[in-house]
Scaffold this active site. Structure first.
Site, PDB file in Angstrom:
ATOM      1  N   ASP A  11       0.876  -1.167   0.000  1.00  0.00           N
ATOM      2  CA  ASP A  11       0.000   0.000   0.000  1.00  0.00           C
ATOM      3  C   ASP A  11       0.914   1.217   0.000  1.00  0.00           C
ATOM      4  OD1 ASP A  11      -2.180   1.747   0.261  1.00  0.00           O
ATOM      5  OD2 ASP A  11      -2.221   1.587   2.428  1.00  0.00           O
ATOM      6  N   SER A  12       0.330   2.388  -0.224  1.00  0.00           N
ATOM      7  CA  SER A  12       1.124   3.613  -0.151  1.00  0.00           C
ATOM      8  C   SER A  12       1.588   3.873   1.287  1.00  0.00           C
ATOM      9  CB  SER A  12       0.279   4.791  -0.636  1.00  0.00           C
ATOM     10  OG  SER A  12      -0.926   4.849   0.100  1.00  0.00           O
ATOM     11  N   CYS A  74      -4.153  -1.103  -2.036  1.00  0.00           N
ATOM     12  CA  CYS A  74      -4.286   0.355  -2.134  1.00  0.00           C
ATOM     13  C   CYS A  74      -5.288   0.596  -3.255  1.00  0.00           C
ATOM     14  CB  CYS A  74      -2.934   0.970  -2.493  1.00  0.00           C
ATOM     15  SG  CYS A  74      -3.013   2.726  -2.894  1.00  0.00           S
ATOM     16  N   GLU A 153      -4.779   8.953   9.454  1.00  0.00           N
ATOM     17  CA  GLU A 153      -3.361   8.924   9.837  1.00  0.00           C
ATOM     18  C   GLU A 153      -3.154   9.532  11.228  1.00  0.00           C
ATOM     19  OE1 GLU A 153      -0.123   8.526   8.035  1.00  0.00           O
ATOM     20  OE2 GLU A 153      -1.198   7.133   6.739  1.00  0.00           O
ATOM     21  N   CYS A 185     -11.073   3.295   0.030  1.00  0.00           N
ATOM     22  CA  CYS A 185      -9.705   3.712   0.312  1.00  0.00           C
ATOM     23  C   CYS A 185      -9.289   2.949   1.552  1.00  0.00           C
ATOM     24  CB  CYS A 185      -9.667   5.223   0.563  1.00  0.00           C
ATOM     25  SG  CYS A 185      -8.082   5.798   1.196  1.00  0.00           S
ATOM     26  N   HIS A 187      -7.636   3.702   4.016  1.00  0.00           N
ATOM     27  CA  HIS A 187      -7.675   4.427   5.280  1.00  0.00           C
ATOM     28  C   HIS A 187      -9.086   4.576   5.847  1.00  0.00           C
ATOM     29  CE1 HIS A 187      -3.585   5.452   4.340  1.00  0.00           C
ATOM     30  NE2 HIS A 187      -3.462   6.159   5.434  1.00  0.00           N
TER      31      HIS A 187
HETATM   32  N1  DGL Z   1      -3.774   3.844   0.117  1.00  0.00           N
HETATM   33  C1  DGL Z   1      -4.534   4.876  -0.541  1.00  0.00           C
HETATM   34  C2  DGL Z   1      -5.806   4.280  -1.132  1.00  0.00           C
HETATM   35  O1  DGL Z   1      -6.286   3.240  -0.718  1.00  0.00           O
HETATM   36  C3  DGL Z   1      -4.891   6.000   0.414  1.00  0.00           C
HETATM   37  C4  DGL Z   1      -3.733   6.818   0.850  1.00  0.00           C
HETATM   38  C5  DGL Z   1      -3.031   7.544  -0.288  1.00  0.00           C
HETATM   39  O2  DGL Z   1      -3.585   8.508  -0.847  1.00  0.00           O
HETATM   40  O3  DGL Z   1      -1.942   7.132  -0.614  1.00  0.00           O
HETATM   41  O4  DGL Z   1      -6.358   4.851  -2.039  1.00  0.00           O
END
Ligand code: DGL
Length: 269
Positions: A11-12, A74, A153, A185, A187
């Protein structure tokens, strides 16, 4: 034939650890290598070209760790880079989270669906396409909620300010009322409480983590890649920056404590 190699998940940042938690529950015999590209977070505000480049380097780093499958945990990277990562990694199987999330929304029987996601995911229309493919009559409205990433976050997931922000994003889309809201998403599951408060009890909230875990399980068994018994690896945690922050914020997504010393920092090209 049992395959003890780990599953690679990236993931990011730390949000994809919610997919890891669902994977651990569904597939306790599997070892997992998780990579959070924390140095380059967020992906959700970046161009598709940049997200694709980041996703390719993260996926290749996992293959270099010896994984048997790559999970793009992600939504933004799944929305814009799934095909490119699949082509680059073939024959290693690659699973994204958008299609399982769309399937979970369709499975609720909803006729009107709101998809809450990052700007990058909404811009590309991946959820609309995936849902239209399965259920062409379902109306899908995408809503970019970039501040939700920062709130999750921060761990600021309840109270007046998060509720006001949720109301700001959702208000214009609650009449007529949606039947389901996709937390599109990684998060956003942490904000499910405020989304439910603003949307009301009749709206179903859909999170792709469990559906993705079921999809991975089916694919591992269909391809003979499933592990027979718990491997020695357990969960290996990699990040591209900030082991202490990764551990602190990631613990909320994994729903158990992570120590900063358990996080190995890696550099991606
Ligand atoms: N992991 C990203 C997503 O699921 C969210 C966080 C980001 O913008 O990197 O879209």
């Amino acid at each position: 034939m049992a395959d003890p190699r780990p599953i690679g998940v990236f993931d990011s940042g730390v949000g994809g650890l919610s997919v890891v938690a669902a994977l651990e529950a569904a597939l306790p015999a599997e070892s997992i290598v998780y990579l959070g590209d924390t140095a380059r977070l967020p992906y959700g505000t970046k161009s598709p070209q940049t997200v694709e480049r980041y996703a390719l380097s993260a996926a290749r780093a996992l293959v270099a760790e010896g994984v048997k499958m790559v999970v793009i945990a992600c939504n933004t990277a799944s929305a814009v880079a799934l095909d490119a990562v699949r082509r680059a990694l073939a024959p290693v199987p690659v699973v994204g989270v958008v299609e399982p999330g769309a399937a979970a929304a369709v499975a609720t029987g909803a006729r009107r669906v709101l998809v809450l996601a990052t700007e990058g995911t909404i811009r590309g229309g991946a959820y609309e396409r995936a849902i239209a493919h399965m259920a062409p009559d379902v109306e899908v409205v995408g809503v970019a909620c970039p501040l939700f990433v920062a709130l999750a976050e921060e761990g600021w997931t309840c109270g007046e300010i998060p509720v006001q922000i949720a109301r700001h994003y959702l208000q214009a889309h609650l009449s007529p009322r949606p039947d389901a809201i996709v937390l599109g998403c990684t998060h956003f599951p942490l904000l499910s409480g405020v989304v439910a408060e603003v949307a009301g009890p009749a709206v179903r909230l859909v999170d792709s983590a469990e559906t993705t875990a079921r999809r991975i399980s089916a694919e591992l068994h269909a391809t003979g890649l499933a592990a027979a018994r718990r491997g020695s690896g357990g969960l290996v945690l990699l990040a591209t920056d900030g082991a202490e922050r990764f551990a602190r914020v990631g613990s909320r997504f994994l729903a158990r404590p992570i120590g900063a010393r358990d996080v190995r920092i890696v550099n991606l090209p």
